[in-house]
Write a protein that holds these residues in place. Structure first.
Motif, PDB file in Angstrom:
ATOM      1  N   ASP A  36       0.869  -1.177   0.000  1.00  0.00           N
ATOM      2  CA  ASP A  36       0.000   0.000   0.000  1.00  0.00           C
ATOM      3  C   ASP A  36       0.905   1.225   0.000  1.00  0.00           C
ATOM      4  O   ASP A  36       1.520   1.554   1.013  1.00  0.00           O
ATOM      5  CB  ASP A  36      -0.901  -0.021   1.229  1.00  0.00           C
ATOM      6  CG  ASP A  36      -1.923   1.104   1.225  1.00  0.00           C
ATOM      7  OD1 ASP A  36      -1.918   1.907   0.271  1.00  0.00           O
ATOM      8  OD2 ASP A  36      -2.719   1.178   2.181  1.00  0.00           O
ATOM      9  N   TYR A  37       0.993   1.909  -1.140  1.00  0.00           N
ATOM     10  CA  TYR A  37       1.962   2.999  -1.310  1.00  0.00           C
ATOM     11  C   TYR A  37       1.638   4.196  -0.408  1.00  0.00           C
ATOM     12  O   TYR A  37       2.544   4.834   0.133  1.00  0.00           O
ATOM     13  CB  TYR A  37       2.013   3.432  -2.770  1.00  0.00           C
ATOM     14  CG  TYR A  37       3.123   4.414  -3.057  1.00  0.00           C
ATOM     15  CD1 TYR A  37       4.453   4.041  -2.906  1.00  0.00           C
ATOM     16  CD2 TYR A  37       2.845   5.718  -3.448  1.00  0.00           C
ATOM     17  CE1 TYR A  37       5.482   4.923  -3.153  1.00  0.00           C
ATOM     18  CE2 TYR A  37       3.867   6.609  -3.698  1.00  0.00           C
ATOM     19  CZ  TYR A  37       5.177   6.206  -3.550  1.00  0.00           C
ATOM     20  OH  TYR A  37       6.187   7.095  -3.790  1.00  0.00           O
ATOM     21  N   LYS A  41       4.306   5.749   2.258  1.00  0.00           N
ATOM     22  CA  LYS A  41       4.744   7.152   2.303  1.00  0.00           C
ATOM     23  C   LYS A  41       4.456   7.767   3.671  1.00  0.00           C
ATOM     24  O   LYS A  41       5.266   8.531   4.202  1.00  0.00           O
ATOM     25  CB  LYS A  41       4.048   7.967   1.208  1.00  0.00           C
ATOM     26  CG  LYS A  41       4.677   7.778  -0.162  1.00  0.00           C
ATOM     27  CD  LYS A  41       4.049   8.665  -1.189  1.00  0.00           C
ATOM     28  CE  LYS A  41       4.344  10.102  -0.867  1.00  0.00           C
ATOM     29  NZ  LYS A  41       3.937  11.024  -1.946  1.00  0.00           N
ATOM     30  N   TYR A  42       3.312   7.452   4.254  1.00  0.00           N
ATOM     31  CA  TYR A  42       2.935   7.977   5.564  1.00  0.00           C
ATOM     32  C   TYR A  42       3.931   7.530   6.634  1.00  0.00           C
ATOM     33  O   TYR A  42       4.405   8.340   7.441  1.00  0.00           O
ATOM     34  CB  TYR A  42       1.520   7.522   5.923  1.00  0.00           C
ATOM     35  CG  TYR A  42       1.101   7.831   7.328  1.00  0.00           C
ATOM     36  CD1 TYR A  42       0.777   9.134   7.708  1.00  0.00           C
ATOM     37  CD2 TYR A  42       1.030   6.832   8.299  1.00  0.00           C
ATOM     38  CE1 TYR A  42       0.395   9.421   9.000  1.00  0.00           C
ATOM     39  CE2 TYR A  42       0.646   7.109   9.585  1.00  0.00           C
ATOM     40  CZ  TYR A  42       0.329   8.406   9.931  1.00  0.00           C
ATOM     41  OH  TYR A  42      -0.045   8.697  11.223  1.00  0.00           O
ATOM     42  N   LYS A  46       6.614   9.713   8.896  1.00  0.00           N
ATOM     43  CA  LYS A  46       6.654   9.625  10.363  1.00  0.00           C
ATOM     44  C   LYS A  46       8.072   9.349  10.850  1.00  0.00           C
ATOM     45  O   LYS A  46       8.534   9.950  11.828  1.00  0.00           O
ATOM     46  CB  LYS A  46       5.710   8.527  10.859  1.00  0.00           C
ATOM     47  CG  LYS A  46       4.306   9.020  11.124  1.00  0.00           C
ATOM     48  CD  LYS A  46       3.374   7.942  11.596  1.00  0.00           C
ATOM     49  CE  LYS A  46       3.760   7.329  12.895  1.00  0.00           C
ATOM     50  NZ  LYS A  46       2.736   6.410  13.433  1.00  0.00           N
ATOM     51  N   ARG A  47       8.794   8.437  10.182  1.00  0.00           N
ATOM     52  CA  ARG A  47      10.191   8.139  10.570  1.00  0.00           C
ATOM     53  C   ARG A  47      11.067   9.369  10.409  1.00  0.00           C
ATOM     54  O   ARG A  47      11.920   9.651  11.255  1.00  0.00           O
ATOM     55  CB  ARG A  47      10.732   6.988   9.725  1.00  0.00           C
ATOM     56  CG  ARG A  47      10.232   5.617  10.149  1.00  0.00           C
ATOM     57  CD  ARG A  47      11.026   4.506   9.473  1.00  0.00           C
ATOM     58  NE  ARG A  47      10.949   4.561   8.019  1.00  0.00           N
ATOM     59  CZ  ARG A  47      10.033   3.944   7.280  1.00  0.00           C
ATOM     60  NH1 ARG A  47       9.108   3.206   7.865  1.00  0.00           N
ATOM     61  NH2 ARG A  47      10.043   4.040   5.963  1.00  0.00           N
ATOM     62  N   LYS A  48      10.836  10.105   9.318  1.00  0.00           N
ATOM     63  CA  LYS A  48      11.625  11.314   9.056  1.00  0.00           C
ATOM     64  C   LYS A  48      11.368  12.378  10.131  1.00  0.00           C
ATOM     65  O   LYS A  48      12.306  13.005  10.633  1.00  0.00           O
ATOM     66  CB  LYS A  48      11.253  11.851   7.675  1.00  0.00           C
ATOM     67  CG  LYS A  48      12.084  12.987   7.181  1.00  0.00           C
ATOM     68  CD  LYS A  48      11.670  13.326   5.762  1.00  0.00           C
ATOM     69  CE  LYS A  48      12.223  14.653   5.330  1.00  0.00           C
ATOM     70  NZ  LYS A  48      11.712  15.057   4.024  1.00  0.00           N
TER      71      LYS A  48
END
Length: 143
Positions: A36-37, A41-42, A46-48
């Motif tokens: 699920d792209y 991306k979400y 969040k990690r960034k």
């Protein structure tokens, strides 16, 4: 799943209501993943953001001195330098010359040497003292 033709991979992803994402396009054959792209991306965002929260922004604080600074004034300035270094910030020591003081640049160099000696256990000299116009500049960084 092994090597699958593109149209079969697209059909498989469509049946699962997911996206076919190309992971490594430069290899032969290209590596793709069914996922699920939007969710991918979400989670990457969040990690960034989490990594950005944890990093410390290093500021450069500036202390201005004069070549004929009094001893007590010098001690107060050194307390400020130590406080800035303890907070993890870099310190830019600016020694400004006025008028005929330019003829006695050795006085300024001795003041900056004194700063270096007083702070050598707390920090390291990042840029050595150098003359820029009418001022001498030195940058200290925490160890």
């Amino acid at each position: 799943m092994g090597v699958i033709p593109i149209f079969e991979a697209l059909k498989l992803a469509d049946n699962l209501n997911l996206d076919l994402v190309e992971i490594q396009p430069n290899v032969e054959p290209p590596v793709c993943k069914i996922l699920d792209y939007g969710k991918f991306k979400y989670e990457a965002q969040k990690r960034k953001n989490e990594a950005r929260k944890k990093q410390k922004i290093i500021e450069v604080k500036e202390i201005k001195l004069r070549p004929n600074i009094d001893n007590n004034d010098f001690i107060i300035k050194m307390k400020q330098v130590k406080k800035f270094i303890d907070n993890g910030d870099k310190v830019k020591i600016t020694l400004r010359f006025r008028g005929r003081e330019m003829a006695h640049q050795t006085l300024g160099a001795t003041v900056l040497d004194r700063v270096k000696e007083d702070t050598e256990e707390l920090c390291k000299v990042e840029t050595i003292p150098k003359l820029e116009g009418r001022q001498m500049v030195m940058i200290l960084a925490p160890k």
